[in-house]
Scaffold this active site. Structure first.
Site, PDB file in Angstrom:
ATOM      1  N   GLU A 152     -11.417  -3.354  -2.905  1.00 23.67           N
ATOM      2  CA  GLU A 152     -10.392  -2.460  -3.441  1.00 23.67           C
ATOM      3  C   GLU A 152     -10.226  -2.739  -4.928  1.00 23.67           C
ATOM      4  O   GLU A 152      -9.557  -3.699  -5.312  1.00 23.67           O
ATOM      5  CB  GLU A 152      -9.076  -2.680  -2.690  1.00 23.67           C
ATOM      6  CG  GLU A 152      -9.193  -2.484  -1.190  1.00 23.67           C
ATOM      7  CD  GLU A 152      -8.173  -3.321  -0.436  1.00 23.67           C
ATOM      8  OE1 GLU A 152      -6.971  -3.092  -0.588  1.00 23.67           O
ATOM      9  OE2 GLU A 152      -8.587  -4.218   0.324  1.00 23.67           O
ATOM     10  N   HIS A 177       0.797  -1.228   0.000  1.00 23.39           N
ATOM     11  CA  HIS A 177       0.000   0.000   0.000  1.00 23.39           C
ATOM     12  C   HIS A 177       0.832   1.282   0.000  1.00 23.39           C
ATOM     13  O   HIS A 177       0.500   2.246   0.702  1.00 23.39           O
ATOM     14  CB  HIS A 177      -0.956   0.006   1.189  1.00 23.39           C
ATOM     15  CG  HIS A 177      -2.019  -1.056   1.131  1.00 23.39           C
ATOM     16  ND1 HIS A 177      -2.527  -1.557  -0.042  1.00 23.39           N
ATOM     17  CD2 HIS A 177      -2.690  -1.717   2.132  1.00 23.39           C
ATOM     18  CE1 HIS A 177      -3.460  -2.467   0.233  1.00 23.39           C
ATOM     19  NE2 HIS A 177      -3.568  -2.589   1.538  1.00 23.39           N
ATOM     20  N   HIS A 191      -9.506   2.394   0.030  1.00 23.60           N
ATOM     21  CA  HIS A 191      -9.522   1.289   0.987  1.00 23.60           C
ATOM     22  C   HIS A 191     -10.663   1.422   2.003  1.00 23.60           C
ATOM     23  O   HIS A 191     -10.469   1.203   3.202  1.00 23.60           O
ATOM     24  CB  HIS A 191      -8.169   1.210   1.696  1.00 23.60           C
ATOM     25  CG  HIS A 191      -7.785  -0.155   2.176  1.00 23.60           C
ATOM     26  ND1 HIS A 191      -8.598  -0.917   2.987  1.00 23.60           N
ATOM     27  CD2 HIS A 191      -6.683  -0.908   1.956  1.00 23.60           C
ATOM     28  CE1 HIS A 191      -7.988  -2.069   3.248  1.00 23.60           C
ATOM     29  NE2 HIS A 191      -6.824  -2.082   2.637  1.00 23.60           N
TER      30      HIS A 191
HETATM   31  C1  GLA Z   1      -5.282  -5.195   1.996  1.00 17.39           C
HETATM   32  C2  GLA Z   1      -4.293  -6.271   2.124  1.00 17.39           C
HETATM   33  C3  GLA Z   1      -4.505  -6.884   3.433  1.00 17.39           C
HETATM   34  C4  GLA Z   1      -4.350  -5.866   4.511  1.00 17.39           C
HETATM   35  C5  GLA Z   1      -5.305  -4.808   4.376  1.00 17.39           C
HETATM   36  C6  GLA Z   1      -5.105  -3.734   5.411  1.00 17.39           C
HETATM   37  O1  GLA Z   1      -6.535  -5.686   1.841  1.00 17.39           O
HETATM   38  O2  GLA Z   1      -4.350  -7.242   1.108  1.00 17.39           O
HETATM   39  O3  GLA Z   1      -3.630  -7.926   3.600  1.00 17.39           O
HETATM   40  O4  GLA Z   1      -3.098  -5.286   4.426  1.00 17.39           O
HETATM   41  O5  GLA Z   1      -5.181  -4.277   3.080  1.00 17.39           O
HETATM   42  O6  GLA Z   1      -4.874  -4.254   6.664  1.00 17.39           O
END
Ligand code: GLA
Length: 362
Positions: free
Chosen positions: A327, A122, A192
């Site tokens: 997402e 991220h 997100h």
């Molecule tokens: C995404 C990732 C997860 C986690 C979340 C936030 O969905 O794939 O593994 O990192 O973000 O916690």
């Protein structure tokens, strides 16, 4: 009933949307953060702040017309300044993981900040979610901009990013992404948001439908192996509306690796065209969320890492599976998987992408 629905519909068409700006606090570095409230006549209200270009709240009517916030998050800026898992934020420069925080482009290799075991997740240590964006209000939208410097978190090239949130009379929040680089780079932008359409402690009773025949299985680090696998006969088959909880604890290697759902589904239909990606329905509230996107994939994440330690809005403790994320994105680790749709942003060639969240009831 029908007459009041008709009245609302007519009002929604004739009454304009409104956009209001308010101060929302300051970062420890003293940067002012503003919050924009977008409303339409049909009962949708979105609040978006300049820190992380984050959707702080989203109020949508239930089947009885009762409005409630369907997003996890915090009441004030303070909550967002502390460690939290990207609630409502724009994630970038690269959403999800890049294996070992490394990739090469045009024969040169790059090392990114790693923040998830050995991997980059991220956007790194201080991604787009932890930056103050500039903002401009329009009649029915807010336009947020962030300029990511060359070398930031290890990424090549300067990337100028614009995210526009628009509220529509059809009870949609539309997110338009645009990014322009001054040198070839990679990017994967998403929002997100953590949705809970009913206010129940978990989303296990929410019904989910994904417009995807295939998904990308992962290794123990949640990095796609490169295989594209059919969902048929697996707990990943959401082609028919299915309660989230039905198979979330199935004895399945992929479920074990993700501690539930935390995978990228390969969306049907041509990437680059806006098409339906997912539906989420809460039988309790009657709220239906329809997600459309131009992206090739969607990370369906069921809040597996939430553990009750985060205190959110109204002091509520966010336990495991308190919400779900959709997402919309390019596949994780694409810079290292030449068979995946490319995430390379060429110098001077704008990258654009759109995702729409529509709210209705049934
Ligand atoms: C995404 C990732 C997860 C986690 C979340 C936030 O969905 O794939 O593994 O990192 O973000 O916690």
């Amino acid at each position: 009933m029908f007459r009041s629905a008709l009245l609302l519909f007519v009002l929604a068409l004739v009454l304009p949307a409104a956009v209001k700006k308010d101060p929302f606090g300051r970062t420890p570095a003293g940067e002012a953060v503003d919050i924009y409230t977008l409303t339409n006549a049909a009962g949708l209200e979105a609040r978006i702040m300049t820190y992380g270009a984050t959707v702080v709240s989203l109020k949508a009517p239930d089947k009885g017309g009762q409005k409630a916030d369907v997003l996890l998050g915090f009441d004030s800026l303070d909550g967002y300044l502390k460690e939290h898992p990207y609630m409502g934020a724009i994630v970038g420069r690269y959403g999800n993981r890049i294996a070992k925080g490394q990739f090469s482009l045009n024969g040169k290799s790059y090392r990114l900040a790693v923040n998830n075991g050995p991997n980059a997740l991220h956007g790194g240590l201080r991604g787009f979610d932890k930056r103050v964006w500039t903002a401009e209000a329009k009649a029915d939208s807010v336009v947020l901009k962030y300029s990511s410097a060359a070398g930031e978190e290890g990424y090549p090239g300067k990337l100028d990013v614009t995210v526009t949130y628009t509220i529509t009379p059809a009870n949609e929040l539309r997110i338009d992404y645009r990014a322009v680089a001054d040198q070839d780079t990679v990017a994967n932008l998403t929002n997100h948001a953590y949705f809970n359409l009913s206010g129940e402690p978990t989303i296990l009773n929410h019904l989910v439908k994904l417009e995807a025949d295939r998904f990308t299985p992962v290794d123990t680090d949640l990095i796609p192996t490169g295989e594209i696998r059919s969902v048929a006969g697996t707990p990943f088959d959401f082609r028919k509306e299915t309660p989230v909880g039905t198979r979330i604890n199935a004895s399945d290697e992929q479920i074990t690796f993700g501690k539930g759902y935390d995978h990228n589904w390969v969306l049907n239909g041509p990437p680059g065209t806006l098409r339906k990606a997912a539906e989420v329905y809460s039988p309790r509230s009657g709220r239906l969320l329809t997600v459309s996107t131009t992206e090739p994939g969607v990370q369906f994440y069921t809040g597996n890492f939430l553990d009750g330690s985060l205190k959110g809005k109204g002091g509520k403790k966010y336990s495991q599976r308190a919400a779900l994320c959709l997402e919309t994105q390019h596949y994780p680790n694409s810079p290292n998987q030449p068979t995946f749709p490319t995430t390379v942003v060429k110098k001077g060639v704008p990258m654009t992408s759109t995702t729409v969240w529509q709210f209705s009831t049934r």
